[in-house]
Motif scaffolding. Structure first.
Motif, mmCIF file in Angstrom:
data_model
loop_
_atom_site.group_PDB
_atom_site.id
_atom_site.type_symbol
_atom_site.label_atom_id
_atom_site.label_comp_id
_atom_site.label_asym_id
_atom_site.label_seq_id
_atom_site.Cartn_x
_atom_site.Cartn_y
_atom_site.Cartn_z
ATOM 1 N N ALA A 205 0.819 -1.207 0.000
ATOM 2 C CA ALA A 205 0.000 0.000 0.000
ATOM 3 C C ALA A 205 0.854 1.259 0.000
ATOM 4 O O ALA A 205 1.953 1.273 0.557
ATOM 5 N N PRO A 206 0.335 2.344 -0.567
ATOM 6 C CA PRO A 206 1.092 3.599 -0.545
ATOM 7 C C PRO A 206 0.633 4.550 0.556
ATOM 8 O O PRO A 206 -0.555 4.671 0.837
ATOM 9 N N ASN A 207 1.595 5.223 1.204
ATOM 10 C CA ASN A 207 1.313 6.535 1.768
ATOM 11 C C ASN A 207 1.426 7.492 0.590
ATOM 12 O O ASN A 207 2.473 7.552 -0.064
ATOM 13 N N LEU A 208 0.391 8.241 0.308
ATOM 14 C CA LEU A 208 0.381 9.002 -0.937
ATOM 15 C C LEU A 208 1.407 10.131 -0.927
ATOM 16 O O LEU A 208 2.173 10.294 -1.879
ATOM 17 N N ILE A 209 1.415 10.949 0.128
ATOM 18 C CA ILE A 209 2.363 12.052 0.234
ATOM 19 C C ILE A 209 3.059 11.957 1.585
ATOM 20 O O ILE A 209 2.400 11.835 2.624
ATOM 21 N N VAL A 210 4.401 12.028 1.583
ATOM 22 C CA VAL A 210 5.178 11.900 2.815
ATOM 23 C C VAL A 210 6.245 12.993 2.873
ATOM 24 O O VAL A 210 7.350 12.837 2.348
ATOM 25 N N PRO A 211 5.933 14.123 3.504
ATOM 26 C CA PRO A 211 6.996 15.073 3.831
ATOM 27 C C PRO A 211 7.822 14.482 4.983
ATOM 28 O O PRO A 211 7.296 14.261 6.075
ATOM 29 N N VAL A 212 9.087 14.209 4.751
ATOM 30 C CA VAL A 212 9.908 13.526 5.750
ATOM 31 C C VAL A 212 11.236 14.257 5.897
ATOM 32 O O VAL A 212 11.909 14.562 4.911
ATOM 33 N N LEU A 213 11.585 14.586 7.129
ATOM 34 C CA LEU A 213 12.826 15.316 7.415
ATOM 35 C C LEU A 213 12.967 16.536 6.512
ATOM 36 O O LEU A 213 13.991 16.765 5.875
ATOM 37 N N THR A 214 11.902 17.334 6.480
ATOM 38 C CA THR A 214 11.899 18.533 5.643
ATOM 39 C C THR A 214 11.397 19.712 6.461
ATOM 40 O O THR A 214 10.817 19.538 7.546
ATOM 41 N N SER A 215 11.601 20.922 5.949
ATOM 42 C CA SER A 215 11.089 22.118 6.610
ATOM 43 C C SER A 215 10.485 23.052 5.581
ATOM 44 O O SER A 215 10.825 23.008 4.394
ATOM 45 N N HIS A 216 9.526 23.880 6.029
ATOM 46 C CA HIS A 216 8.844 24.841 5.176
ATOM 47 C C HIS A 216 8.221 24.142 3.959
ATOM 48 O O HIS A 216 8.459 24.500 2.804
ATOM 49 N N PHE A 217 7.408 23.143 4.272
ATOM 50 C CA PHE A 217 6.696 22.375 3.247
ATOM 51 C C PHE A 217 5.251 22.868 3.183
ATOM 52 O O PHE A 217 4.618 23.097 4.207
ATOM 53 N N THR A 218 4.720 22.986 1.951
ATOM 54 C CA THR A 218 3.328 23.404 1.745
ATOM 55 C C THR A 218 2.605 22.390 0.874
ATOM 56 O O THR A 218 3.131 21.950 -0.155
#
Length: 550
Positions: free
Chosen positions: A261-274
């Motif tokens: 299965a997918p996690n569709l969107i994964v902001p990981v170890l990031t900053s200032h993500f929109t």
């Protein structure tokens, strides 16, 4: 019918007077509704069939009329409508088989008419200066030299990778990878720093379901199931944006046979993500998983997962991150809709998430609407690190097992300074597991010992909460040996059919309270009204439509 809420002391009205409508035509890939037709500001809006419910999506400011025509010839006598923003001065109208109301602000609605499936009406604000398809800093995946296949006939990851690489090397500021209308089968995408991905209306990124097309990023202990971070950020990145009015489609039944299965969107170890605007649908695991990141802005998101025949398809998880805001979002899933949590201790079959342990801090959910068979708004279960300064504001639960909850099970971290304020819980007809039993209630604050340490829950405020149906079981407040639930304030909580907010713990009918300390009930309303929602309902008005909704 229950009454219209006129409790000005509870919620404030926001009124805007401009009007503009943008209609988006979905690709032929998706089945059209056989239950509803919809017009917004006189424009026809396509309604899609999505299993147990239908949905429609458009953008608009205020001042337009929404008209929903029910195709089946049935009397429109019993119905409800809930919304993600509170509005008490609107008056829907019923004429024959059409329901109409005026949009006072962009928001999301769930309309339920007895004998007909639910209709989701998702209304975004109009896009501000959307990018053009071509330009000096635009990298259009369908144009030369990338030439992505937009018919959905073959895997086209290479074209996306090439466009992303070119954008990341652009000497200009704010390069945009542009995805025009079409259907694109893609594998994993990793977005680098200072790069934006724009999904134009009608653009669909689709998961193939074949594990060979993806990396394996996680496994579920004891379930024989694994999955991938489908679209993720580069680790230690900054200033990444995903936006537009397109769709990211997990293609649920394609992966179900593979137990992948997918996690569709994964902001990981990031900053200032929109993340602003896309539809996420049919995820097999949590649709949006924010992991070990900070300064994250999520807005105008629509998560349309299946509400049945799936197990772990949660909507929004914020994991050990800081300074995250989730606003103006609707989420539908079998698993939890809106969750903030720490991690669970890793095992041999469940590796740890990327990055070291981090606190969960300064998390805000506001103007959100959830429909789930589990928790609507929740902190936990993972609790290895501390979780503090978490707020759930001005939001609504359509249906859930638990409307608002804190459930600590895995770890000794402290959950503190948690607020649920200006909340509406329409119904809790489902149940979920608790210590070998089941719980289904408007609130559940409890600690379980999962065998990896326990920690307390403290400083919890539940303020200005409107409970429209008690359903399920009794509300739950309970600690465990070595970890108390303490310093809980229940202020201005309107229980079903009450004439004023609760005055004492006795009003809540709490059972089996153990390991608790300093639970306070406050009624600070200046006067009693005839019912928790104000005056009696009148047929043909919004009161009659919504059974006490937002």
């Amino acid at each position: 019918m229950v009454s219209q809420c006129r409790c000005a002391a509870l919620f404030a009205l926001v009124s805007i007077v401009t009007a503009e409508v943008h209609v988006y035509e979905p690709p032929a890939l998706y089945n059209r509704s056989t239950a509803f037709h919809l017009k917004a500001g006189g424009k026809k809006v396509t309604v899609l069939d999505h299993g147990a419910y239908d949905y429609a999506h458009f953008s608009a400011d205020s001042g337009i009329d929404i008209n929903v025509h029910v195709l089946e010839k049935i009397p429109l006598k019993s119905m409800s409508i809930v919304a993600s923003r509170f509005d008490y001065h609107n008056s829907p109208r019923v004429h024959k088989n059409t329901v109409s109301w005026k949009l006072n602000d962009h928001k999301h609605f769930i309309l339920k008419i007895d004998g007909v499936r639910e209709l989701i009406v998702a209304v975004d604000p109009p896009e501000v200066n959307p990018p053009l398809a071509t330009g000096p800093n635009i990298f259009n995946v369908a144009s030369a030299p990338y030439k992505a296949d937009k018919l959905g006939s073959r895997l086209t990851t290479h074209a996306f990778d090439a466009a992303i690489a070119a954008a990341s090397q652009s000497p200009r500021d704010n390069p945009i990878v542009y995805v025009p209308a079409g259907v694109y089968l893609i594998g994993n995408l990793i977005l680098p720093s200072k790069t934006s991905l724009y999904l134009a209306p009608g653009a669909v990124l689709r998961f193939t379901g074949n594990p060979k097309d993806y990396t394996q990023d996680w496994a579920k202990d004891g379930e024989g199931r694994s999955g991938t971070y489908w679209i993720s950020t580069a680790q230690n990145s900054t200033d990444i944006k995903i936006f537009g009015r397109g769709t990211i489609d997990g293609n649920a039944y394609a992966y179900k046979d593979h137990l992948f299965a997918p996690n569709l969107i994964v902001p990981v170890l990031t900053s200032h993500f929109t993340l602003d605007g896309p539809i996420l649908r049919e995820s097999g695991s949590t649709a949006l998983n924010v992991i070990h990141s900070n300064s994250v802005d999520i807005r105008n998101l629509k998560v349309f997962n299946y509400i049945e025949d799936m197990e772990d398809n949660g909507s929004v998880d914020i994991v050990e991150s800081q300074n995250v805001t989730v606003s103006d979002t609707i989420a539908i899933s079998v698993a939890d809709t809106f969750t903030a949590k720490a991690t669970k201790p890793p095992t041999n079959s469940v590796p740890s998430v990327p990055g070291g342990l981090q606190p969960l801090k300064d998390i805000l959910f506001q103007n959100c609407l959830g429909w789930t068979a589990n928790y609507g708004f929740k902190v936990g279960q993972g609790a290895v690190s501390s979780m503090t300064a978490i707020k759930f504001l001005n939001s609504t639960v359509y249906e859930a097992a638990v409307g608002m909850g804190i459930h600590k099970k895995w770890g000794s971290g402290t959950a503190s300074n948690i607020t649920f304020e200006n909340m509406i819980i329409k119904s809790t007809p489902y149940t979920t597991s608790y210590l070998g039993g089941m719980v289904g209630a408007w609130v559940a604050l409890f600690i379980e010992d999962g065998g990896v340490g326990v920690g307390p829950i403290t400083d919890v405020l539940v303020k200005n909460a409107l409970i429209l149906s008690s359903g399920g079981s009794h509300p739950l407040i309970r600690g465990t040996a070595g970890a108390n639930v303490s310093n809980v304030v229940l202020q201005n909580v309107w229980l079903p059919d009450a004439t004023q907010p609760a005055h004492s713990l006795k009003d809540f009918d709490l059972h089996h309270m153990k390991f608790i300390n300093n639970i306070t009930v406050v009624n600070s309303m200046s006067q009693t009204v005839s019912s928790p929602l104000g005056k009696a309902a009148q047929p043909g008005t919004q009161d009659a439509l919504r059974k006490g909704s937002a």
